[in-house]
Design an enzyme around this catalytic site. Structure first.
Site, PDB file in Angstrom:
ATOM      1  N   SER A 124      -9.764 -48.474 -24.600  1.00  0.00           N
ATOM      2  CA  SER A 124      -8.516 -49.030 -24.984  1.00  0.00           C
ATOM      3  C   SER A 124      -8.846 -49.844 -26.335  1.00  0.00           C
ATOM      4  CB  SER A 124      -7.531 -49.619 -24.387  1.00  0.00           C
ATOM      5  OG  SER A 124      -6.796 -50.174 -25.014  1.00  0.00           O
ATOM      6  N   TYR A 149      -5.923 -56.557 -17.542  1.00  0.00           N
ATOM      7  CA  TYR A 149      -5.741 -55.290 -17.901  1.00  0.00           C
ATOM      8  C   TYR A 149      -7.041 -55.073 -19.027  1.00  0.00           C
ATOM      9  CZ  TYR A 149      -5.146 -50.616 -20.193  1.00  0.00           C
ATOM     10  OH  TYR A 149      -5.345 -49.517 -20.806  1.00  0.00           O
ATOM     11  N   LYS A 153     -10.941 -53.169 -19.128  1.00  0.00           N
ATOM     12  CA  LYS A 153     -11.657 -52.182 -19.653  1.00  0.00           C
ATOM     13  C   LYS A 153     -12.828 -52.602 -20.483  1.00  0.00           C
ATOM     14  CE  LYS A 153      -8.439 -49.115 -19.336  1.00  0.00           C
ATOM     15  NZ  LYS A 153      -8.867 -48.029 -18.442  1.00  0.00           N
ATOM     16  N   ARG A 231       1.250 -50.317 -35.244  1.00  0.00           N
ATOM     17  CA  ARG A 231       0.327 -49.632 -34.494  1.00  0.00           C
ATOM     18  C   ARG A 231      -0.201 -48.488 -35.065  1.00  0.00           C
ATOM     19  NH1 ARG A 231       0.855 -54.046 -32.968  1.00  0.00           N
ATOM     20  NH2 ARG A 231       1.186 -54.920 -31.155  1.00  0.00           N
TER      21      ARG A 231
HETATM   22  P1  NAD Z   1      -1.376 -42.905 -16.143  1.00  0.00           P
HETATM   23  O1  NAD Z   1      -0.971 -44.067 -15.090  1.00  0.00           O
HETATM   24  O2  NAD Z   1      -0.388 -42.007 -16.433  1.00  0.00           O
HETATM   25  O3  NAD Z   1      -2.699 -42.194 -15.269  1.00  0.00           O
HETATM   26  C1  NAD Z   1      -3.478 -42.884 -14.615  1.00  0.00           C
HETATM   27  C2  NAD Z   1      -3.808 -42.341 -13.442  1.00  0.00           C
HETATM   28  O4  NAD Z   1      -4.674 -42.998 -12.444  1.00  0.00           O
HETATM   29  C3  NAD Z   1      -2.363 -42.232 -12.560  1.00  0.00           C
HETATM   30  O5  NAD Z   1      -2.171 -40.953 -12.201  1.00  0.00           O
HETATM   31  C4  NAD Z   1      -2.616 -43.094 -11.315  1.00  0.00           C
HETATM   32  O6  NAD Z   1      -2.046 -42.664  -9.991  1.00  0.00           O
HETATM   33  C5  NAD Z   1      -4.266 -42.682 -11.174  1.00  0.00           C
HETATM   34  N1  NAD Z   1      -4.990 -43.870 -10.395  1.00  0.00           N
HETATM   35  C6  NAD Z   1      -4.890 -45.475 -10.809  1.00  0.00           C
HETATM   36  N2  NAD Z   1      -5.914 -45.934  -9.874  1.00  0.00           N
HETATM   37  C7  NAD Z   1      -6.444 -44.776  -9.115  1.00  0.00           C
HETATM   38  C8  NAD Z   1      -7.392 -44.975  -8.115  1.00  0.00           C
HETATM   39  N3  NAD Z   1      -7.952 -45.947  -7.648  1.00  0.00           N
HETATM   40  N4  NAD Z   1      -7.707 -43.873  -7.442  1.00  0.00           N
HETATM   41  C9  NAD Z   1      -7.234 -42.588  -8.176  1.00  0.00           C
HETATM   42  N5  NAD Z   1      -6.307 -42.436  -8.930  1.00  0.00           N
HETATM   43  C10 NAD Z   1      -5.967 -43.493  -9.269  1.00  0.00           C
HETATM   44  O7  NAD Z   1      -2.001 -43.432 -17.308  1.00  0.00           O
HETATM   45  P2  NAD Z   1      -2.341 -42.812 -18.643  1.00  0.00           P
HETATM   46  O8  NAD Z   1      -1.464 -43.271 -19.721  1.00  0.00           O
HETATM   47  O9  NAD Z   1      -2.661 -41.297 -18.491  1.00  0.00           O
HETATM   48  O10 NAD Z   1      -3.969 -43.562 -18.968  1.00  0.00           O
HETATM   49  C11 NAD Z   1      -5.055 -42.882 -18.807  1.00  0.00           C
HETATM   50  C12 NAD Z   1      -6.383 -43.934 -18.978  1.00  0.00           C
HETATM   51  O11 NAD Z   1      -6.327 -44.318 -20.185  1.00  0.00           O
HETATM   52  C13 NAD Z   1      -6.137 -45.064 -18.141  1.00  0.00           C
HETATM   53  O12 NAD Z   1      -7.308 -45.549 -17.525  1.00  0.00           O
HETATM   54  C14 NAD Z   1      -5.416 -46.117 -19.152  1.00  0.00           C
HETATM   55  O13 NAD Z   1      -5.755 -47.448 -18.954  1.00  0.00           O
HETATM   56  C15 NAD Z   1      -6.255 -45.652 -20.330  1.00  0.00           C
HETATM   57  N6  NAD Z   1      -5.384 -45.997 -21.593  1.00  0.00           N
HETATM   58  C16 NAD Z   1      -4.037 -45.738 -21.658  1.00  0.00           C
HETATM   59  C17 NAD Z   1      -3.328 -46.004 -22.799  1.00  0.00           C
HETATM   60  C18 NAD Z   1      -2.158 -45.726 -23.070  1.00  0.00           C
HETATM   61  O14 NAD Z   1      -1.413 -46.306 -23.638  1.00  0.00           O
HETATM   62  N7  NAD Z   1      -1.465 -44.618 -22.158  1.00  0.00           N
HETATM   63  C19 NAD Z   1      -3.960 -46.575 -24.069  1.00  0.00           C
HETATM   64  C20 NAD Z   1      -5.722 -47.089 -23.823  1.00  0.00           C
HETATM   65  C21 NAD Z   1      -6.206 -46.678 -22.637  1.00  0.00           C
HETATM   66  N1  UFG Z   2       7.834 -52.870 -29.029  1.00  0.00           N
HETATM   67  C1  UFG Z   2       9.072 -53.153 -29.241  1.00  0.00           C
HETATM   68  N2  UFG Z   2      10.031 -53.146 -28.319  1.00  0.00           N
HETATM   69  C2  UFG Z   2       9.724 -52.404 -27.217  1.00  0.00           C
HETATM   70  C3  UFG Z   2       8.393 -52.010 -27.079  1.00  0.00           C
HETATM   71  C4  UFG Z   2       7.397 -52.279 -28.022  1.00  0.00           C
HETATM   72  O1  UFG Z   2       9.511 -53.832 -30.429  1.00  0.00           O
HETATM   73  O2  UFG Z   2      10.603 -52.243 -26.141  1.00  0.00           O
HETATM   74  C5  UFG Z   2       6.726 -52.912 -30.127  1.00  0.00           C
HETATM   75  C6  UFG Z   2       5.679 -53.876 -29.794  1.00  0.00           C
HETATM   76  O3  UFG Z   2       6.119 -55.360 -29.976  1.00  0.00           O
HETATM   77  C7  UFG Z   2       4.556 -53.393 -30.705  1.00  0.00           C
HETATM   78  C8  UFG Z   2       4.629 -51.782 -30.800  1.00  0.00           C
HETATM   79  O4  UFG Z   2       6.106 -51.989 -30.557  1.00  0.00           O
HETATM   80  O5  UFG Z   2       4.768 -54.190 -31.877  1.00  0.00           O
HETATM   81  C9  UFG Z   2       3.967 -51.069 -29.501  1.00  0.00           C
HETATM   82  O6  UFG Z   2       4.101 -51.714 -28.395  1.00  0.00           O
HETATM   83  P1  UFG Z   2       3.635 -50.765 -27.173  1.00  0.00           P
HETATM   84  O7  UFG Z   2       4.006 -51.699 -25.876  1.00  0.00           O
HETATM   85  O8  UFG Z   2       4.235 -49.423 -27.259  1.00  0.00           O
HETATM   86  O9  UFG Z   2       2.109 -50.691 -27.326  1.00  0.00           O
HETATM   87  P2  UFG Z   2       0.843 -51.851 -27.577  1.00  0.00           P
HETATM   88  O10 UFG Z   2       0.263 -51.651 -28.871  1.00  0.00           O
HETATM   89  O11 UFG Z   2       1.520 -53.393 -27.242  1.00  0.00           O
HETATM   90  O12 UFG Z   2      -0.100 -51.773 -26.312  1.00  0.00           O
HETATM   91  C10 UFG Z   2      -0.579 -50.234 -25.991  1.00  0.00           C
HETATM   92  C11 UFG Z   2      -0.987 -50.233 -24.711  1.00  0.00           C
HETATM   93  C12 UFG Z   2      -1.975 -51.075 -23.999  1.00  0.00           C
HETATM   94  C13 UFG Z   2      -3.285 -51.102 -24.885  1.00  0.00           C
HETATM   95  C14 UFG Z   2      -2.669 -50.991 -26.424  1.00  0.00           C
HETATM   96  C15 UFG Z   2      -3.896 -50.969 -27.209  1.00  0.00           C
HETATM   97  O13 UFG Z   2       0.368 -50.103 -23.988  1.00  0.00           O
HETATM   98  O14 UFG Z   2      -2.419 -50.744 -22.709  1.00  0.00           O
HETATM   99  O15 UFG Z   2      -1.710 -50.129 -26.631  1.00  0.00           O
HETATM  100  O16 UFG Z   2      -4.511 -49.706 -27.132  1.00  0.00           O
HETATM  101  F1  UFG Z   2      -3.853 -51.622 -24.625  1.00  0.00           F
END
Ligand code: NAD
Ligand code: UFG
Length: 338
Positions: A124, A149, A153, A231
Protein backbone atom coordinates in the site's frame (compact mmCIF):
# COMPACT_ATOMS: atom_id res chain seq x y z
CA UNK A 1 -1.45 -21.89 -15.39
CA UNK A 2 -3.01 -21.94 -11.93
CA UNK A 3 -2.99 -18.86 -9.68
CA UNK A 4 -3.87 -18.89 -5.99
CA UNK A 5 -5.59 -15.75 -4.75
CA UNK A 6 -5.52 -15.53 -0.95
CA UNK A 7 -8.26 -13.13 0.13
CA UNK A 8 -9.68 -13.60 -3.36
CA UNK A 9 -13.30 -13.20 -2.19
CA UNK A 10 -12.56 -9.58 -1.24
CA UNK A 11 -12.90 -6.37 -3.20
CA UNK A 12 -9.63 -6.33 -5.16
CA UNK A 13 -9.23 -10.12 -5.24
CA UNK A 14 -12.65 -10.71 -6.85
CA UNK A 15 -11.91 -8.19 -9.63
CA UNK A 16 -8.52 -9.79 -10.18
CA UNK A 17 -10.15 -13.24 -10.37
CA UNK A 18 -12.42 -11.99 -13.19
CA UNK A 19 -9.46 -10.49 -15.02
CA UNK A 20 -7.31 -13.63 -14.71
CA UNK A 21 -10.10 -15.99 -15.76
CA UNK A 22 -10.65 -13.76 -18.81
CA UNK A 23 -6.98 -14.22 -19.68
CA UNK A 24 -7.29 -18.02 -19.48
CA UNK A 25 -5.73 -18.62 -16.05
CA UNK A 26 -7.17 -21.17 -13.62
CA UNK A 27 -8.03 -19.42 -10.36
CA UNK A 28 -8.11 -20.89 -6.86
CA UNK A 29 -9.42 -18.71 -4.04
CA UNK A 30 -8.57 -19.13 -0.38
CA UNK A 31 -10.47 -16.86 2.03
CA UNK A 32 -11.75 -17.11 5.60
CA UNK A 33 -14.65 -14.78 4.66
CA UNK A 34 -13.85 -12.50 7.59
CA UNK A 35 -14.55 -9.46 5.39
CA UNK A 36 -16.32 -10.97 2.38
CA UNK A 37 -19.18 -13.13 1.22
CA UNK A 38 -19.21 -16.50 -0.51
CA UNK A 39 -21.84 -15.00 -2.85
CA UNK A 40 -19.02 -13.29 -4.71
CA UNK A 41 -18.10 -16.66 -6.27
CA UNK A 42 -21.41 -16.85 -8.18
CA UNK A 43 -21.00 -13.23 -9.22
CA UNK A 44 -17.52 -13.97 -10.60
CA UNK A 45 -19.07 -16.84 -12.55
CA UNK A 46 -21.85 -14.59 -13.87
CA UNK A 47 -19.24 -12.26 -15.35
CA UNK A 48 -16.53 -14.67 -16.45
CA UNK A 49 -18.45 -17.90 -17.10
CA UNK A 50 -16.23 -19.77 -14.65
CA UNK A 51 -16.52 -20.29 -10.91
CA UNK A 52 -13.15 -20.27 -9.15
CA UNK A 53 -12.25 -23.25 -6.99
CA UNK A 54 -12.83 -22.07 -3.41
CA UNK A 55 -11.39 -23.12 -0.05
CA UNK A 56 -12.66 -21.53 3.16
CA UNK A 57 -9.31 -21.44 4.91
CA UNK A 58 -7.55 -19.06 7.28
CA UNK A 59 -4.14 -18.34 5.77
CA UNK A 60 -2.56 -18.51 9.22
CA UNK A 61 -3.55 -22.21 9.32
CA UNK A 62 -0.49 -23.99 7.88
CA UNK A 63 -2.09 -27.44 7.95
CA UNK A 64 -5.11 -26.33 5.98
CA UNK A 65 -2.86 -24.49 3.51
CA UNK A 66 -0.70 -27.60 3.09
CA UNK A 67 -3.75 -29.74 2.35
CA UNK A 68 -4.90 -27.23 -0.26
CA UNK A 69 -1.46 -27.00 -1.91
CA UNK A 70 -1.26 -30.79 -2.10
CA UNK A 71 -4.54 -30.89 -4.05
CA UNK A 72 -3.92 -27.93 -6.37
CA UNK A 73 -0.92 -27.51 -8.62
CA UNK A 74 -0.28 -23.82 -7.94
CA UNK A 75 2.11 -21.85 -10.18
CA UNK A 76 1.91 -18.43 -8.52
CA UNK A 77 0.28 -16.78 -5.51
CA UNK A 78 -1.29 -13.34 -5.16
CA UNK A 79 -1.48 -12.60 -1.45
CA UNK A 80 -4.44 -10.26 -0.89
CA UNK A 81 -5.56 -11.76 2.43
CA UNK A 82 -5.30 -9.29 5.25
CA UNK A 83 -7.19 -6.99 7.57
CA UNK A 84 -7.18 -3.47 6.18
CA UNK A 85 -9.02 -0.94 8.36
CA UNK A 86 -6.62 1.72 9.64
CA UNK A 87 -8.79 2.78 12.63
CA UNK A 88 -9.54 -0.80 13.68
CA UNK A 89 -5.84 -1.64 13.52
CA UNK A 90 -5.23 0.94 16.28
CA UNK A 91 -7.91 -0.69 18.49
CA UNK A 92 -6.86 -4.33 17.95
CA UNK A 93 -3.20 -4.08 16.91
CA UNK A 94 -2.17 -7.59 18.01
CA UNK A 95 -4.88 -9.15 15.91
CA UNK A 96 -3.70 -7.11 12.92
CA UNK A 97 -0.04 -8.08 13.40
CA UNK A 98 -0.96 -11.74 13.94
CA UNK A 99 -3.33 -12.00 11.01
CA UNK A 100 -1.38 -9.99 8.47
CA UNK A 101 2.07 -11.31 9.31
CA UNK A 102 1.35 -14.92 10.34
CA UNK A 103 -0.54 -15.42 7.09
CA UNK A 104 2.50 -14.36 5.04
CA UNK A 105 4.89 -16.52 7.08
CA UNK A 106 2.64 -19.57 6.78
CA UNK A 107 2.19 -19.00 3.08
CA UNK A 108 5.94 -18.66 2.44
CA UNK A 109 6.64 -21.91 4.36
CA UNK A 110 4.02 -23.87 2.50
CA UNK A 111 5.01 -22.39 -0.86
CA UNK A 112 8.62 -23.44 -0.30
CA UNK A 113 7.61 -26.99 0.67
CA UNK A 114 5.60 -27.20 -2.53
CA UNK A 115 8.21 -25.57 -4.74
CA UNK A 116 5.98 -22.61 -5.61
CA UNK A 117 8.31 -19.69 -6.30
CA UNK A 118 6.20 -16.71 -7.36
CA UNK A 119 4.38 -14.37 -5.02
CA UNK A 120 2.72 -11.02 -5.63
CA UNK A 121 1.96 -9.05 -2.46
CA UNK A 122 -0.75 -6.41 -1.87
CA UNK A 123 1.17 -3.57 -0.34
CA UNK A 124 0.00 0.00 0.00
CA UNK A 125 1.01 3.61 -0.48
CA UNK A 126 0.64 3.76 3.29
CA UNK A 127 4.25 2.48 3.55
CA UNK A 128 5.42 5.92 2.31
CA UNK A 129 3.77 7.64 5.31
CA UNK A 130 3.73 11.42 4.84
CA UNK A 131 5.84 11.78 1.67
CA UNK A 132 8.54 14.47 1.39
CA UNK A 133 7.47 15.18 -2.19
CA UNK A 134 4.76 14.15 -4.65
CA UNK A 135 4.44 12.37 -7.02
CA UNK A 136 5.89 9.44 -5.07
CA UNK A 137 8.40 7.14 -6.74
CA UNK A 138 9.15 3.60 -5.52
CA UNK A 139 12.56 4.87 -4.33
CA UNK A 140 10.97 7.26 -1.81
CA UNK A 141 11.66 6.48 1.88
CA UNK A 142 9.36 3.86 3.42
CA UNK A 143 8.64 2.73 6.96
CA UNK A 144 7.32 5.94 8.48
CA UNK A 145 3.99 4.30 9.15
CA UNK A 146 1.53 5.90 11.52
CA UNK A 147 -0.68 2.91 12.42
CA UNK A 148 -0.41 -0.88 12.96
CA UNK A 149 -2.06 -1.63 9.60
CA UNK A 150 0.63 0.36 7.81
CA UNK A 151 3.37 -1.36 9.80
CA UNK A 152 2.04 -4.81 8.80
CA UNK A 153 2.40 -3.78 5.15
CA UNK A 154 5.92 -2.49 5.74
CA UNK A 155 6.94 -5.56 7.76
CA UNK A 156 5.54 -7.91 5.13
CA UNK A 157 7.59 -6.10 2.49
CA UNK A 158 10.72 -6.67 4.62
CA UNK A 159 9.88 -10.35 5.25
CA UNK A 160 9.24 -11.06 1.58
CA UNK A 161 12.38 -9.20 0.49
CA UNK A 162 14.52 -11.16 2.97
CA UNK A 163 12.94 -14.44 1.86
CA UNK A 164 13.87 -13.67 -1.74
CA UNK A 165 17.43 -12.72 -0.73
CA UNK A 166 17.83 -16.11 0.93
CA UNK A 167 16.20 -18.16 -1.81
CA UNK A 168 17.50 -17.54 -5.34
CA UNK A 169 14.49 -19.35 -6.81
CA UNK A 170 11.93 -16.99 -5.24
CA UNK A 171 10.31 -14.17 -7.20
CA UNK A 172 8.57 -11.46 -5.15
CA UNK A 173 6.57 -8.57 -6.59
CA UNK A 174 5.45 -5.90 -4.13
CA UNK A 175 2.55 -3.85 -5.48
CA UNK A 176 1.92 -0.58 -3.68
CA UNK A 177 -1.69 0.34 -4.36
CA UNK A 178 -2.87 3.91 -4.14
CA UNK A 179 -6.65 4.45 -3.58
CA UNK A 180 -8.72 1.73 -5.26
CA UNK A 181 -12.30 2.73 -6.18
CA UNK A 182 -14.91 1.73 -8.77
CA UNK A 183 -16.35 -1.65 -9.59
CA UNK A 184 -16.73 -4.05 -12.51
CA UNK A 185 -18.94 -2.41 -15.14
CA UNK A 186 -21.53 -5.21 -14.85
CA UNK A 187 -22.35 -4.05 -11.31
CA UNK A 188 -22.14 -7.70 -10.15
CA UNK A 189 -19.04 -7.23 -7.99
CA UNK A 190 -17.80 -4.23 -6.02
CA UNK A 191 -16.75 -3.02 -2.60
CA UNK A 192 -19.07 -4.13 0.19
CA UNK A 193 -17.83 -2.53 3.40
CA UNK A 194 -19.36 -3.74 6.65
CA UNK A 195 -20.87 -0.98 8.78
CA UNK A 196 -20.26 2.68 8.07
CA UNK A 197 -17.56 3.05 5.42
CA UNK A 198 -14.25 4.66 6.34
CA UNK A 199 -13.19 5.39 2.79
CA UNK A 200 -14.35 8.28 0.68
CA UNK A 201 -15.95 6.64 -2.37
CA UNK A 202 -18.13 4.09 -0.54
CA UNK A 203 -19.19 6.86 1.83
CA UNK A 204 -20.21 9.04 -1.14
CA UNK A 205 -22.15 6.23 -2.82
CA UNK A 206 -23.99 5.45 0.43
CA UNK A 207 -24.95 9.12 0.79
CA UNK A 208 -26.09 9.12 -2.84
CA UNK A 209 -28.23 5.99 -2.36
CA UNK A 210 -29.81 7.52 0.77
CA UNK A 211 -28.27 5.19 3.38
CA UNK A 212 -26.26 8.03 4.93
CA UNK A 213 -27.35 11.63 5.35
CA UNK A 214 -24.33 13.63 4.29
CA UNK A 215 -20.62 13.38 3.65
CA UNK A 216 -18.24 14.92 6.18
CA UNK A 217 -15.21 16.35 4.40
CA UNK A 218 -12.29 15.98 6.78
CA UNK A 219 -10.60 19.39 6.62
CA UNK A 220 -10.50 22.14 4.00
CA UNK A 221 -7.36 23.85 5.26
CA UNK A 222 -4.70 21.55 3.80
CA UNK A 223 -2.04 22.98 1.54
CA UNK A 224 -3.72 21.68 -1.64
CA UNK A 225 -5.44 23.41 -4.60
CA UNK A 226 -8.79 23.68 -2.76
CA UNK A 227 -7.77 22.88 0.82
CA UNK A 228 -9.16 19.31 0.86
CA UNK A 229 -7.02 16.15 0.87
CA UNK A 230 -5.56 14.94 -2.43
CA UNK A 231 -5.25 11.23 -3.34
CA UNK A 232 -4.51 9.03 -6.34
CA UNK A 233 -7.79 7.19 -7.05
CA UNK A 234 -7.42 4.15 -9.28
CA UNK A 235 -10.17 2.05 -10.87
CA UNK A 236 -10.17 -1.42 -9.34
CA UNK A 237 -10.31 -3.02 -12.81
CA UNK A 238 -7.07 -1.20 -13.72
CA UNK A 239 -5.61 -2.49 -10.47
CA UNK A 240 -6.73 -6.03 -11.35
CA UNK A 241 -5.02 -5.73 -14.75
CA UNK A 242 -1.85 -4.62 -12.94
CA UNK A 243 -1.83 -7.99 -11.16
CA UNK A 244 -2.00 -9.85 -14.46
CA UNK A 245 1.05 -7.87 -15.66
CA UNK A 246 2.82 -8.57 -12.36
CA UNK A 247 2.28 -12.33 -12.75
CA UNK A 248 3.86 -12.29 -16.20
CA UNK A 249 6.78 -10.33 -14.78
CA UNK A 250 7.20 -12.62 -11.75
CA UNK A 251 7.31 -15.76 -13.91
CA UNK A 252 10.30 -14.35 -15.83
CA UNK A 253 12.32 -12.80 -12.98
CA UNK A 254 13.84 -13.71 -9.63
CA UNK A 255 14.41 -11.55 -6.56
CA UNK A 256 12.21 -8.68 -5.36
CA UNK A 257 10.75 -5.83 -7.36
CA UNK A 258 8.39 -3.10 -6.20
CA UNK A 259 5.84 -1.19 -8.27
CA UNK A 260 3.40 1.62 -7.61
CA UNK A 261 -0.09 0.95 -8.97
CA UNK A 262 -1.64 4.39 -9.34
CA UNK A 263 -2.64 6.86 -12.04
CA UNK A 264 0.01 9.52 -11.30
CA UNK A 265 -2.84 12.04 -10.90
CA UNK A 266 -4.10 13.53 -7.63
CA UNK A 267 -7.70 14.61 -7.04
CA UNK A 268 -9.07 16.43 -4.00
CA UNK A 269 -12.14 15.40 -2.01
CA UNK A 270 -14.08 18.27 -3.59
CA UNK A 271 -12.92 17.18 -7.07
CA UNK A 272 -14.35 13.73 -6.35
CA UNK A 273 -17.69 15.07 -5.08
CA UNK A 274 -18.04 17.26 -8.18
CA UNK A 275 -17.03 14.47 -10.57
CA UNK A 276 -19.45 12.06 -8.88
CA UNK A 277 -22.34 14.52 -9.20
CA UNK A 278 -21.52 15.17 -12.86
CA UNK A 279 -21.07 11.49 -13.75
CA UNK A 280 -24.25 10.29 -12.02
CA UNK A 281 -26.59 13.30 -11.83
CA UNK A 282 -27.02 12.60 -8.10
CA UNK A 283 -26.35 15.33 -5.51
CA UNK A 284 -23.99 14.57 -2.62
CA UNK A 285 -24.78 16.81 0.37
CA UNK A 286 -21.68 17.53 2.42
CA UNK A 287 -20.34 19.55 5.32
CA UNK A 288 -16.80 20.55 6.21
CA UNK A 289 -15.61 18.77 9.36
CA UNK A 290 -12.42 18.64 11.43
CA UNK A 291 -9.32 17.01 9.93
CA UNK A 292 -9.22 13.23 10.48
CA UNK A 293 -6.27 12.32 12.75
CA UNK A 294 -3.43 10.68 10.82
CA UNK A 295 -4.50 12.04 7.40
CA UNK A 296 -1.94 13.64 5.13
CA UNK A 297 -2.47 16.50 2.68
CA UNK A 298 -1.34 14.89 -0.56
CA UNK A 299 -0.49 11.40 -1.76
CA UNK A 300 -0.20 10.43 -5.41
CA UNK A 301 2.04 8.15 -7.39
CA UNK A 302 4.66 8.37 -10.03
CA UNK A 303 3.66 5.20 -11.92
CA UNK A 304 6.33 5.47 -14.63
CA UNK A 305 8.20 2.36 -13.47
CA UNK A 306 5.08 0.19 -13.84
CA UNK A 307 4.62 1.57 -17.34
CA UNK A 308 8.21 0.94 -18.37
CA UNK A 309 8.79 -2.46 -16.79
CA UNK A 310 5.35 -4.04 -16.46
CA UNK A 311 3.95 -2.36 -19.58
CA UNK A 312 0.94 -1.37 -17.45
CA UNK A 313 -0.86 1.98 -17.26
CA UNK A 314 -4.24 2.83 -15.77
CA UNK A 315 -6.86 3.27 -18.51
CA UNK A 316 -9.97 4.42 -16.65
CA UNK A 317 -10.64 8.06 -15.73
CA UNK A 318 -12.44 9.67 -12.82
CA UNK A 319 -15.81 9.67 -14.60
CA UNK A 320 -15.49 5.89 -15.15
CA UNK A 321 -14.58 5.40 -11.48
CA UNK A 322 -17.60 7.41 -10.23
CA UNK A 323 -20.03 5.86 -12.73
CA UNK A 324 -18.98 2.29 -11.93
CA UNK A 325 -18.96 2.85 -8.15
CA UNK A 326 -22.49 4.23 -8.42
CA UNK A 327 -23.69 1.44 -10.73
CA UNK A 328 -22.55 -1.16 -8.17
CA UNK A 329 -24.07 0.70 -5.20
CA UNK A 330 -27.37 1.35 -6.99
CA UNK A 331 -27.78 -2.28 -7.98
CA UNK A 332 -26.61 -3.59 -4.58
CA UNK A 333 -27.66 -1.03 -1.95
CA UNK A 334 -26.72 -3.48 0.81
CA UNK A 335 -23.67 -4.94 -0.91
CA UNK A 336 -23.70 -8.74 -1.05
CA UNK A 337 -26.16 -8.85 1.83
CA UNK A 338 -29.02 -7.35 -0.20
P1 NAD B 1 -10.95 -6.97 1.43
O1 NAD B 1 -11.13 -6.93 2.90
O2 NAD B 1 -12.14 -6.77 0.57
O3 NAD B 1 -10.26 -8.35 1.01
C1 NAD B 1 -9.35 -9.03 1.85
C2 NAD B 1 -9.86 -10.45 1.98
O4 NAD B 1 -8.95 -11.19 2.81
C3 NAD B 1 -11.24 -10.56 2.61
O5 NAD B 1 -12.07 -11.32 1.75
C4 NAD B 1 -11.00 -11.26 3.94
O6 NAD B 1 -12.08 -12.09 4.30
C5 NAD B 1 -9.72 -12.05 3.64
N1 NAD B 1 -8.88 -12.37 4.79
C6 NAD B 1 -8.42 -11.56 5.76
N2 NAD B 1 -7.61 -12.24 6.60
C7 NAD B 1 -7.57 -13.52 6.14
C8 NAD B 1 -6.91 -14.70 6.57
N3 NAD B 1 -6.13 -14.73 7.66
N4 NAD B 1 -7.09 -15.83 5.86
C9 NAD B 1 -7.88 -15.85 4.77
N5 NAD B 1 -8.54 -14.76 4.31
C10 NAD B 1 -8.38 -13.62 4.99
O7 NAD B 1 -9.81 -5.92 1.07
P2 NAD B 1 -9.31 -5.41 -0.36
O8 NAD B 1 -9.65 -3.97 -0.46
O9 NAD B 1 -9.71 -6.33 -1.43
O10 NAD B 1 -7.74 -5.47 -0.10
C11 NAD B 1 -6.95 -6.58 -0.54
C12 NAD B 1 -5.52 -6.36 -0.07
O11 NAD B 1 -5.04 -5.12 -0.59
C13 NAD B 1 -5.38 -6.26 1.46
O12 NAD B 1 -4.18 -6.88 1.84
C14 NAD B 1 -5.30 -4.77 1.69
O13 NAD B 1 -4.60 -4.46 2.88
C15 NAD B 1 -4.54 -4.31 0.46
N6 NAD B 1 -4.78 -2.88 0.14
C16 NAD B 1 -6.07 -2.43 0.02
C17 NAD B 1 -6.29 -1.07 -0.23
C18 NAD B 1 -7.70 -0.53 -0.33
O14 NAD B 1 -7.88 0.68 -0.16
N7 NAD B 1 -8.73 -1.35 -0.62
C19 NAD B 1 -5.21 -0.19 -0.39
C20 NAD B 1 -3.92 -0.70 -0.29
C21 NAD B 1 -3.71 -2.06 -0.03
N1 UFG C 1 -12.38 11.62 3.43
C1 UFG C 1 -13.36 12.51 3.80
N2 UFG C 1 -14.52 12.02 4.32
C2 UFG C 1 -14.74 10.69 4.49
C3 UFG C 1 -13.73 9.78 4.12
C4 UFG C 1 -12.55 10.28 3.60
O1 UFG C 1 -13.19 13.71 3.66
O2 UFG C 1 -15.81 10.31 4.99
C5 UFG C 1 -11.12 12.14 2.83
C6 UFG C 1 -9.89 11.82 3.64
O3 UFG C 1 -9.66 12.81 4.63
C7 UFG C 1 -8.81 11.79 2.54
C8 UFG C 1 -9.57 11.25 1.32
O4 UFG C 1 -10.95 11.49 1.60
O5 UFG C 1 -8.37 13.09 2.26
C9 UFG C 1 -9.35 9.76 1.08
O6 UFG C 1 -9.65 9.04 2.28
P1 UFG C 1 -9.82 7.45 2.29
O7 UFG C 1 -10.17 7.07 3.69
O8 UFG C 1 -10.73 7.03 1.20
O9 UFG C 1 -8.37 6.92 1.89
P2 UFG C 1 -6.95 7.15 2.57
O10 UFG C 1 -6.07 7.81 1.55
O11 UFG C 1 -7.06 7.81 3.88
O12 UFG C 1 -6.49 5.66 2.86
C10 UFG C 1 -6.49 4.65 1.85
C11 UFG C 1 -6.73 3.29 2.47
C12 UFG C 1 -5.56 2.92 3.33
C13 UFG C 1 -4.30 3.01 2.56
C14 UFG C 1 -4.15 4.39 1.95
C15 UFG C 1 -2.94 4.49 1.07
O13 UFG C 1 -7.89 3.30 3.26
O14 UFG C 1 -5.70 1.58 3.75
O15 UFG C 1 -5.31 4.67 1.15
O16 UFG C 1 -2.98 3.50 0.11
F1 UFG C 1 -3.27 2.78 3.40
Amino acid sequence: MKILLTGGAGYIGSHTAVELIGLGYDVVIVDNLRNSSEKVLDRIEMISGKKPVFYKIDCCDRTALEQMFSKENIDAVIHFAGLKAVGESCSIPIEYYRNNIDSTLALLDVMKKNNVNNIIFSSSATVYGAPDTVPIKETAPVGRCTNPYGWTKYMNEVILTDAAKADPELSVVLLRYFNPVGAHKSGFIGESPSGIPNNLMPYITQVAVGKLKQLSIFGNDYNTHDGTGVRDYIHVVDLAKGHASAIEYAMKHKGTEVFNLGTSVGYSVLDIVKAFEEATGVKVPYRIAERRPGDIAECYSDAQKSKEILGWTAQYNLVDMCRDSWNWQRKNPNGYEG
